[in-house]
Design a protein around this motif. Sequence first.
Motif, short mmCIF file in Angstrom:
data_model
loop_
_atom_site.label_atom_id
_atom_site.label_comp_id
_atom_site.label_asym_id
_atom_site.label_seq_id
_atom_site.Cartn_x
_atom_site.Cartn_y
_atom_site.Cartn_z
N VAL A 133 0.88 -1.17 0.00
CA VAL A 133 0.00 0.00 0.00
C VAL A 133 0.91 1.22 0.00
O VAL A 133 1.90 1.27 0.74
CB VAL A 133 -0.94 0.02 1.23
CG1 VAL A 133 -1.91 1.17 1.14
CG2 VAL A 133 -1.70 -1.30 1.35
N VAL A 134 0.60 2.19 -0.83
CA VAL A 134 1.45 3.38 -0.97
C VAL A 134 0.64 4.65 -0.78
O VAL A 134 -0.60 4.65 -0.90
CB VAL A 134 2.14 3.41 -2.36
CG1 VAL A 134 2.88 2.11 -2.63
CG2 VAL A 134 1.14 3.68 -3.47
N ILE A 140 -0.40 12.76 5.02
CA ILE A 140 -0.22 12.30 6.40
C ILE A 140 -1.39 11.40 6.84
O ILE A 140 -1.19 10.41 7.54
CB ILE A 140 -0.08 13.51 7.37
CG1 ILE A 140 1.07 14.42 6.93
CG2 ILE A 140 0.08 13.05 8.81
CD1 ILE A 140 2.40 13.75 6.79
N GLY A 141 -2.61 11.73 6.42
CA GLY A 141 -3.77 10.92 6.79
C GLY A 141 -3.65 9.50 6.28
O GLY A 141 -3.91 8.54 7.02
N ILE A 146 -2.46 3.63 6.93
CA ILE A 146 -1.68 2.45 6.56
C ILE A 146 -0.98 1.87 7.79
O ILE A 146 -0.99 0.66 8.02
CB ILE A 146 -0.69 2.79 5.43
CG1 ILE A 146 -1.44 3.18 4.16
CG2 ILE A 146 0.26 1.61 5.18
CD1 ILE A 146 -0.58 3.86 3.09
N LEU A 147 -0.39 2.74 8.60
CA LEU A 147 0.29 2.27 9.81
C LEU A 147 -0.70 1.62 10.79
O LEU A 147 -0.37 0.59 11.40
CB LEU A 147 1.04 3.43 10.48
CG LEU A 147 2.25 3.96 9.71
CD1 LEU A 147 2.79 5.23 10.35
CD2 LEU A 147 3.34 2.89 9.59
N LYS A 148 -1.90 2.17 10.93
CA LYS A 148 -2.91 1.57 11.81
C LYS A 148 -3.31 0.17 11.35
O LYS A 148 -3.78 -0.63 12.13
CB LYS A 148 -4.17 2.46 11.86
CG LYS A 148 -4.03 3.68 12.70
CD LYS A 148 -5.32 4.48 12.68
CE LYS A 148 -5.14 5.84 13.30
NZ LYS A 148 -6.34 6.68 13.13
N TYR A 168 4.57 0.81 1.85
CA TYR A 168 4.38 0.03 3.07
C TYR A 168 3.90 -1.39 2.71
O TYR A 168 3.05 -1.55 1.82
CB TYR A 168 3.32 0.66 3.97
CG TYR A 168 3.65 2.06 4.38
CD1 TYR A 168 4.34 2.31 5.58
CD2 TYR A 168 3.30 3.14 3.60
CE1 TYR A 168 4.65 3.61 5.95
CE2 TYR A 168 3.61 4.44 3.97
CZ TYR A 168 4.28 4.67 5.15
OH TYR A 168 4.59 5.95 5.52
N TRP A 169 4.41 -2.37 3.43
CA TRP A 169 3.98 -3.76 3.26
C TRP A 169 3.14 -4.18 4.44
O TRP A 169 3.44 -3.86 5.60
CB TRP A 169 5.18 -4.69 3.14
CG TRP A 169 5.92 -4.50 1.85
CD1 TRP A 169 7.04 -3.74 1.66
CD2 TRP A 169 5.58 -5.05 0.57
NE1 TRP A 169 7.42 -3.78 0.32
CE2 TRP A 169 6.54 -4.57 -0.35
CE3 TRP A 169 4.56 -5.89 0.13
CZ2 TRP A 169 6.52 -4.93 -1.70
CZ3 TRP A 169 4.55 -6.23 -1.20
CH2 TRP A 169 5.50 -5.76 -2.11
#
Length: 172
Positions: A133-134, A140-141, A146-148, A168-169
């Motif tokens: 996912v990129v 920033i949102g 993605i991090l969540k 991000y993977w």
Amino acid sequence: MSLFLAKPTVEYEKEYLDFYHEWKQSGEPMIPWVIEKDPSDFPRMVKSLLDSEKGIGLPESWVPDSTYWLMDENQRILGVSNIRHRLTENLYNCGGHIGYGIRQTERRKGFATKLLNLSIEKAKGLGIERILVVCDASNIGSKKTILKNGGVEDHDFVEADGNVVKRYWIEG
């Protein structure tokens, strides 16, 4: 609030057109790319989305993709996700497996996190074990979303125009 993913269908034409016109009027880039499709012949647009999932009628070098609409219990379309079934070099660099977007009036309510989470489940169902996912570095949102959802940062990709794409993977 009960949220679910629905495949495109002519049954939701009114709801989709409301979503589409709100986004169009905002003047923002239409993300994911599938919401750029002209809905003036709605049955034809829906058919093309469903055909894409089967790999029918795709331009050369494109991959099959599945589109879903995030809906609430009132059948209001809050967002759209598009899942690419595999990666080309371009998708690996700056497109990823999943593209998603939430309509402007429904942002900052946690819907993007839910949309990505549900889309990850759909991607797993397609057999995608590592999900890319990129987002643009300036978004920033999306980075937080993605991090969540378990995103682990990989190296950035810098596009020809200098735009930095964060990659991000997520393990499936």
